[in-house]
Design a protein around this motif. Structure first.
Motif, PDB file in Angstrom:
ATOM      1  N   HIS A 259       0.961  -1.035   0.121  1.00 50.43           N
ATOM      2  CA  HIS A 259      -0.041   0.102   0.119  1.00 50.43           C
ATOM      3  C   HIS A 259       0.844   1.521   0.031  1.00 50.43           C
ATOM      4  O   HIS A 259       1.916   0.996   0.575  1.00 50.43           O
ATOM      5  CB  HIS A 259      -0.925   0.114   1.253  1.00 50.43           C
ATOM      6  N   GLY A 260       0.439   2.460  -0.595  1.00 49.21           N
ATOM      7  CA  GLY A 260       0.994   3.395  -0.692  1.00 49.21           C
ATOM      8  C   GLY A 260       0.247   4.611  -1.239  1.00 49.21           C
ATOM      9  O   GLY A 260      -1.164   4.321  -1.161  1.00 49.21           O
ATOM     10  N   ILE A 261       0.791   5.840  -1.205  1.00 52.73           N
ATOM     11  CA  ILE A 261      -0.101   7.038  -1.644  1.00 52.73           C
ATOM     12  C   ILE A 261       0.417   7.133  -3.088  1.00 52.73           C
ATOM     13  O   ILE A 261       1.319   6.541  -3.655  1.00 52.73           O
ATOM     14  CB  ILE A 261       0.555   8.269  -1.136  1.00 52.73           C
ATOM     15  N   ALA A 262      -0.515   7.702  -3.898  1.00 51.96           N
ATOM     16  CA  ALA A 262      -0.198   7.941  -5.424  1.00 51.96           C
ATOM     17  C   ALA A 262      -0.588   9.023  -6.181  1.00 51.96           C
ATOM     18  O   ALA A 262      -1.113   9.969  -5.608  1.00 51.96           O
ATOM     19  CB  ALA A 262      -1.228   6.728  -5.919  1.00 51.96           C
ATOM     20  N   ILE A 263       0.031   9.352  -7.009  1.00 47.41           N
ATOM     21  CA  ILE A 263      -0.091  10.326  -8.157  1.00 47.41           C
ATOM     22  C   ILE A 263      -0.764   9.756  -9.620  1.00 47.41           C
ATOM     23  O   ILE A 263      -0.634   8.554  -9.944  1.00 47.41           O
ATOM     24  CB  ILE A 263       1.289  11.024  -8.448  1.00 47.41           C
ATOM     25  N   ALA A 264      -1.788  10.285  -9.655  1.00 47.67           N
ATOM     26  CA  ALA A 264      -2.882   9.634 -10.715  1.00 47.67           C
ATOM     27  C   ALA A 264      -3.426  10.473 -11.815  1.00 47.67           C
ATOM     28  O   ALA A 264      -3.651  11.731 -11.686  1.00 47.67           O
ATOM     29  CB  ALA A 264      -4.009   9.151  -9.816  1.00 47.67           C
ATOM     30  N   ARG A 265      -3.882   9.845 -12.954  1.00 48.47           N
ATOM     31  CA  ARG A 265      -4.541  10.671 -13.825  1.00 48.47           C
ATOM     32  C   ARG A 265      -5.509   9.828 -14.553  1.00 48.47           C
ATOM     33  O   ARG A 265      -5.096   8.627 -14.813  1.00 48.47           O
ATOM     34  CB  ARG A 265      -3.753  11.169 -14.895  1.00 48.47           C
ATOM     35  N   GLU A 266      -6.730  10.352 -14.720  1.00 50.14           N
ATOM     36  CA  GLU A 266      -7.663   9.560 -15.498  1.00 50.14           C
ATOM     37  C   GLU A 266      -7.814   9.703 -17.227  1.00 50.14           C
ATOM     38  O   GLU A 266      -7.891  11.087 -17.495  1.00 50.14           O
ATOM     39  CB  GLU A 266      -9.032   9.704 -15.274  1.00 50.14           C
ATOM     40  N   ASP A 267      -7.821   8.570 -17.949  1.00 46.75           N
ATOM     41  CA  ASP A 267      -8.059   9.072 -19.242  1.00 46.75           C
ATOM     42  C   ASP A 267      -9.398   8.950 -19.641  1.00 46.75           C
ATOM     43  O   ASP A 267      -9.947   7.869 -19.604  1.00 46.75           O
ATOM     44  CB  ASP A 267      -7.045   7.896 -20.306  1.00 46.75           C
ATOM     45  N   ARG A 268     -10.439  10.042 -19.728  1.00 42.71           N
ATOM     46  CA  ARG A 268     -11.575   9.886 -20.074  1.00 42.71           C
ATOM     47  C   ARG A 268     -12.203   9.278 -21.368  1.00 42.71           C
ATOM     48  O   ARG A 268     -13.034   8.995 -21.504  1.00 42.71           O
ATOM     49  CB  ARG A 268     -12.155  11.292 -19.691  1.00 42.71           C
ATOM     50  N   GLN A 269     -11.327   9.513 -22.119  1.00 44.31           N
ATOM     51  CA  GLN A 269     -11.366   8.762 -23.463  1.00 44.31           C
ATOM     52  C   GLN A 269     -11.640   7.280 -23.395  1.00 44.31           C
ATOM     53  O   GLN A 269     -12.572   6.670 -24.029  1.00 44.31           O
ATOM     54  CB  GLN A 269     -10.470   9.197 -24.467  1.00 44.31           C
ATOM     55  N   LEU A 270     -11.017   6.699 -22.527  1.00 44.27           N
ATOM     56  CA  LEU A 270     -10.737   5.251 -22.346  1.00 44.27           C
ATOM     57  C   LEU A 270     -11.581   4.718 -21.020  1.00 44.27           C
ATOM     58  O   LEU A 270     -11.629   3.624 -20.975  1.00 44.27           O
ATOM     59  CB  LEU A 270      -9.245   4.593 -22.354  1.00 44.27           C
ATOM     60  N   GLY A 271     -11.852   5.855 -20.139  1.00 50.83           N
ATOM     61  CA  GLY A 271     -12.563   5.286 -19.118  1.00 50.83           C
ATOM     62  C   GLY A 271     -11.614   4.688 -17.970  1.00 50.83           C
ATOM     63  O   GLY A 271     -12.068   3.401 -17.605  1.00 50.83           O
ATOM     64  N   GLU A 272     -10.460   5.049 -18.146  1.00 51.43           N
ATOM     65  CA  GLU A 272      -9.642   4.142 -17.148  1.00 51.43           C
ATOM     66  C   GLU A 272      -8.456   5.072 -16.192  1.00 51.43           C
ATOM     67  O   GLU A 272      -8.015   6.305 -16.774  1.00 51.43           O
ATOM     68  CB  GLU A 272      -8.470   3.443 -18.014  1.00 51.43           C
ATOM     69  N   ARG A 273      -7.966   4.846 -15.141  1.00 49.18           N
ATOM     70  CA  ARG A 273      -7.151   5.514 -14.344  1.00 49.18           C
ATOM     71  C   ARG A 273      -5.852   4.928 -14.087  1.00 49.18           C
ATOM     72  O   ARG A 273      -5.783   3.873 -13.847  1.00 49.18           O
ATOM     73  CB  ARG A 273      -7.889   6.104 -12.908  1.00 49.18           C
ATOM     74  N   THR A 274      -4.717   5.506 -14.305  1.00 53.03           N
ATOM     75  CA  THR A 274      -3.353   5.119 -14.028  1.00 53.03           C
ATOM     76  C   THR A 274      -2.854   6.027 -12.768  1.00 53.03           C
ATOM     77  O   THR A 274      -2.720   7.211 -12.675  1.00 53.03           O
ATOM     78  CB  THR A 274      -2.341   5.424 -15.179  1.00 53.03           C
ATOM     79  N   GLU A 275      -2.212   5.168 -12.015  1.00 56.16           N
ATOM     80  CA  GLU A 275      -1.472   5.593 -10.800  1.00 56.16           C
ATOM     81  C   GLU A 275      -0.024   5.247 -10.664  1.00 56.16           C
ATOM     82  O   GLU A 275       0.488   4.036 -10.982  1.00 56.16           O
ATOM     83  CB  GLU A 275      -2.328   5.022  -9.508  1.00 56.16           C
ATOM     84  N   TRP A 276       0.876   6.181 -10.306  1.00 59.03           N
ATOM     85  CA  TRP A 276       1.982   6.126  -9.583  1.00 59.03           C
ATOM     86  C   TRP A 276       2.103   5.862  -8.289  1.00 59.03           C
ATOM     87  O   TRP A 276       1.613   6.742  -7.525  1.00 59.03           O
ATOM     88  CB  TRP A 276       2.963   7.282 -10.213  1.00 59.03           C
ATOM     89  N   ILE A 277       2.601   4.730  -7.620  1.00 59.68           N
ATOM     90  CA  ILE A 277       2.391   4.599  -6.213  1.00 59.68           C
ATOM     91  C   ILE A 277       3.593   4.671  -5.442  1.00 59.68           C
ATOM     92  O   ILE A 277       4.760   4.267  -6.004  1.00 59.68           O
ATOM     93  CB  ILE A 277       2.025   3.002  -6.095  1.00 59.68           C
ATOM     94  N   PHE A 278       3.717   5.468  -4.450  1.00 64.39           N
ATOM     95  CA  PHE A 278       4.957   5.506  -3.628  1.00 64.39           C
ATOM     96  C   PHE A 278       4.531   5.180  -2.288  1.00 64.39           C
ATOM     97  O   PHE A 278       3.731   5.102  -1.660  1.00 64.39           O
ATOM     98  CB  PHE A 278       5.190   7.136  -3.450  1.00 64.39           C
TER      99      PHE A 278
END
Length: 323
Positions: A259-278
């Motif tokens: 578990h960690g904290i994350a920086i994230a961004r959602e691609d609304r075109q594809l309906g998915e979110r990607t996270e960098w986890i720290f």
């Protein structure tokens, strides 16, 4: 050839050479590769290799050596459902990235010689079904990435499923955004504004993906797999605050269950979110994950698409050498 055979063939494809798409970004887009195969079965066989983001046509595998060092799957359990917590704010992302940049700036990184290799040991998921999305077990992987910035046929070495593979490109490729050697990373500007513009300018669009998401993925690859001078790493984190749509997440889990904290961004075109986890205290980069944020024929919201975990990163003198 039926869809199942296509999927099995795609799963067995070797990792791409660094020029076209680095390994993590290749895995990140693998689900889209599978969707392309399923949606257009009548395309010629050769199109399976390059649906816009996978293997360069010039890349060939030079040699393969079977070994028995690594098992093919991880014994731990993988959570394939993600809790769709509300993301934080862009301001929260700026604060978190500034904290991470401050830690990076204080890290003492030894220069990497041109004749050395960056070693990365990781875990990652594999896609076993496309509609709806289903990920399978975890695969252990080791990569040895050459750092010589000169144009070269050497694409590095990787080991996955107990198989050691050397990659040789038929063309010579120089260091750059898709082959980020230490020397190339060290040459980047350390002013965050200039660095952001440089990365954005050199990022290649991915068909069907929001371009700002592609930029986000490029930053994620550089930060999770590269070895670079401390000022460059700190500047990359600060530059990442300028990507539109970037927010923070208070909890995220990498492929190893950490578990960690994350920086994230959602691609609304594809309906998915990607996270960098720290890591929550040390702020060490742990891994990344991508999951659906909208219910569609691809699956229900919260379905995991892809995840990885960086377990070790070091510099070694030759391929096949471990820290």
């Amino acid at each position: 050839m039926n869809a199942t055979a296509y999927q099995e063939l795609a799963r067995r494809l070797p990792a791409p050479a660094e020029r076209d798409l680095p390994p993590d970004r290749h895995r990140h887009h693998k689900e889209r590769l599978m969707r392309t195969i399923e949606d257009d079965r009548r395309r010629p066989y050769r199109r399976l290799v390059r649906p816009g983001f996978a293997l360069p046509l010039a890349a060939v595998v030079a040699s393969t050596l079977v070994v028995t060092v690594l098992p093919g799957s991880h014994e731990g359990s993988l959570e394939t459902r993600v809790s769709l917590a509300e993301p934080g704010t862009p301001r929260g992302a700026v604060v978190l990235l500034d904290r991470i940049a401050a830690v990076a700036a204080k890290t003492d990184t030894e220069p990497v010689r041109d004749n050395q290799y960056v070693y990365v040991r990781s875990l990652s998921t594999e896609t076993v079904r496309v509609k709806p999305v289903e990920v399978g077990g975890l695969r252990k992987r080791e990569d040895w990435v050459p750092q010589d910035p000169r144009p070269s046929h050497d694409g590095g070495v990787f080991r996955e499923d107990g198989t050691l593979v050397s990659i040789t490109n038929s063309d010579k490729y120089r260091a750059g955004i898709d082959r980020p050697t230490y020397k190339w990373l060290a040459s980047l500007p350390t002013d965050p504004d200039a660095l952001y513009e440089r990365i954005r300018k050199e990022t290649k669009p991915v068909q069907g993906q929001d371009f700002e998401q592609t930029v986000f993925d490029t930053f994620g690859t550089l930060l999770s797999r590269g070895v670079m001078p401390s000022p460059t790493e700190a500047a990359l984190y600060k530059a990442a605050t300028k990507i539109p749509g970037v927010v923070e997440m208070q909890d995220a889990v990498d492929a190893d269950g950490r578990h960690g904290i994350a920086i994230a961004r959602e691609d609304r075109q594809l309906g998915e979110r990607t996270e960098w986890i720290f890591h929550k205290t040390s702020l060490e980069f742990l891994g990344q994950r991508t999951y659906l944020t909208k219910t569609s024929e691809r699956g229900t919201a919260g379905t995991l698409i892809w995840a990885n975990a960086i377990l070790d990163r070091a510099v070694v003198d030759q391929p096949r050498q471990t820290p």
